[in-house]
Scaffold this active site. Structure first.
Site, PDB file in Angstrom:
ATOM      1  N   LYS A 202       0.859  -1.189   0.000  1.00 54.78           N
ATOM      2  CA  LYS A 202       0.000   0.000   0.000  1.00 54.78           C
ATOM      3  C   LYS A 202       0.893   1.236   0.000  1.00 54.78           C
ATOM      4  O   LYS A 202       1.691   1.441   0.919  1.00 54.78           O
ATOM      5  CB  LYS A 202      -0.919   0.013   1.222  1.00 54.78           C
ATOM      6  CG  LYS A 202      -1.847   1.228   1.264  1.00 54.78           C
ATOM      7  CD  LYS A 202      -2.742   1.181   2.484  1.00 54.78           C
ATOM      8  CE  LYS A 202      -3.665   2.392   2.545  1.00 54.78           C
ATOM      9  NZ  LYS A 202      -4.520   2.376   3.753  1.00 54.78           N
ATOM     10  N   LYS A 262      -2.269  -1.539  -3.663  1.00 51.03           N
ATOM     11  CA  LYS A 262      -3.109  -0.341  -3.602  1.00 51.03           C
ATOM     12  C   LYS A 262      -2.234   0.894  -3.700  1.00 51.03           C
ATOM     13  O   LYS A 262      -1.262   1.007  -2.942  1.00 51.03           O
ATOM     14  CB  LYS A 262      -3.897  -0.330  -2.286  1.00 51.03           C
ATOM     15  CG  LYS A 262      -4.858   0.853  -2.139  1.00 51.03           C
ATOM     16  CD  LYS A 262      -5.574   0.800  -0.807  1.00 51.03           C
ATOM     17  CE  LYS A 262      -6.549   1.980  -0.684  1.00 51.03           C
ATOM     18  NZ  LYS A 262      -7.239   1.999   0.627  1.00 51.03           N
TER      19      LYS A 262
END
Length: 338
Positions: A202, A262
């Protein structure tokens, strides 16, 4: 693997396999279906739906509306829903105490959705940022995000979600060691069947802005005098690839069943490397900023919105994703003929 030798033009005319829809369909390498989608959804206290200004077409749903959405997902062939909470700012505090409330918004939503459509998987975000008044994913002390103290709170949060019926815990906080702590706690509580999809890679991205609007997250750098102005000390540097490999290796070793990248589209190279390196179910998150850009360009007539939606979702699958978390899920499923 080396390619076989190719015939020379004109013996080889690659356009022959593109000349009609039936042949394009027959030789298509990647086929997107509703079963490739996880519906990203925001729930709120109160009644009805509340539109999110920065994400046209997305609304915060009440618990009752979320239960209806679970039924819709089942009808559309969408296998799972990822839920995120919108918490009133007046109810937040520095420690995100509401995150561990067994009667809180997320737990009530999970129960209602599983009652309405038990066949649909429910994925819960494990992070404190929707619940903290400072908007960070962890506890703050003297301007630092505390790693181990935050993990203790995350375990409390995850256990109430699992007991409520959550199928997949998705820790998005990026604290070191949190996957191992969650797995140990689940095993100790007899919740060994609860899955973990780690936000393993992420990035500290500019593409999260509309999401923070959707959940009413506190503005970074405000509130507490020692509030860090960004999340760069725990989310990954967008310049790094090898670091993603190390993050994923650690999460797999600690007990993650699935991993996630992400944001999605700006990080397809990361997605592909992880798929090839680990052969573990790997998911992409088409985040709020990606959604908002497609919607804005479509609304202005600059792109064909529906084609862009399916093209972007197809890119994740082509890169090797087992599935994609997306706010477009119900619309995309209908475009795909559901």
């Amino acid at each position: 693997m080396s390619l076989p030798p190719l015939a020379a033009y004109p013996a080889l005319r690659l356009r022959r396999l593109r000349q009609a829809d039936w042949i394009r369909s027959l030789v298509r390498e990647t086929v997107l279906t509703p079963s490739d989608l996880i519906w990203s959804m925001v729930v709120h206290e109160g009644e009805g739906q509340v539109p999110v200004a920065s994400m046209p077409g997305v609304a915060r749903l009440s618990v009752a509306e979320a239960a209806k959405a679970a039924v819709e997902a089942r009808q559309l062939g969408i296998p799972a829903i990822a839920i995120f909470p919108h918490i009133d700012m007046a109810r937040k505090d520095a420690s995100g105490s509401l995150a561990a409330d067994p009667d809180g918004l997320i737990c009530r939503a999970v129960k209602a959705m599983k009652d309405a459509a038990p066949e649909v998987g429910i994925m819960c975000d494990v992070a404190l940022d929707p619940f903290t008044d400072h908007g960070h994913d962890g506890l703050i002390e003297h301007g630092r995000i505390l790693n181990d103290a935050t993990i203790e709170r995350l375990v409390e949060q995850a256990l109430v979600q699992a007991r409520a019926g959550c199928d997949i815990l998705a820790p998005s906080d990026m604290m070191d060691g949190r996957v191992g702590a969650l797995r140990t706690a689940l095993e100790a509580e007899g919740l060994q069947d609860v899955m973990i999809m780690s936000y393993a890679a992420k990035y500290a991205s500019a593409f999260y802005g509309p999401y923070r609007d959707a959940i009413g997250s506190g503005k970074l750098g405000t509130g507490a005098v020692d509030n860090p102005g960004d999340k760069k000390t725990y989310q990954m540097d967008p310049a790094n690839t090898e670091e993603a490999l190390r993050e994923v290796a650690l999460d797999i070793a600690e007990g993650a069943d699935m991993i996630m990248v992400k944001p999605g589209l700006p990080y397809l190279d990361i997605l592909r490397r992880l798929v090839e390196a680990y052969r573990l179910p790997t998911f992409a998150f088409q985040v709020s900023g990606e959604y908002a850009m497609i919607k804005a360009a479509g609304a202005n007539g600059w792109i064909d919105e529906d084609r862009a939606i399916l093209e972007s979702l197809g890119a994740f699958k082509r890169a090797g994703a087992a599935g994609t978390i997306t706010y477009f899920a119900p619309h995309a499923a209908r475009l795909l003929g559901a």
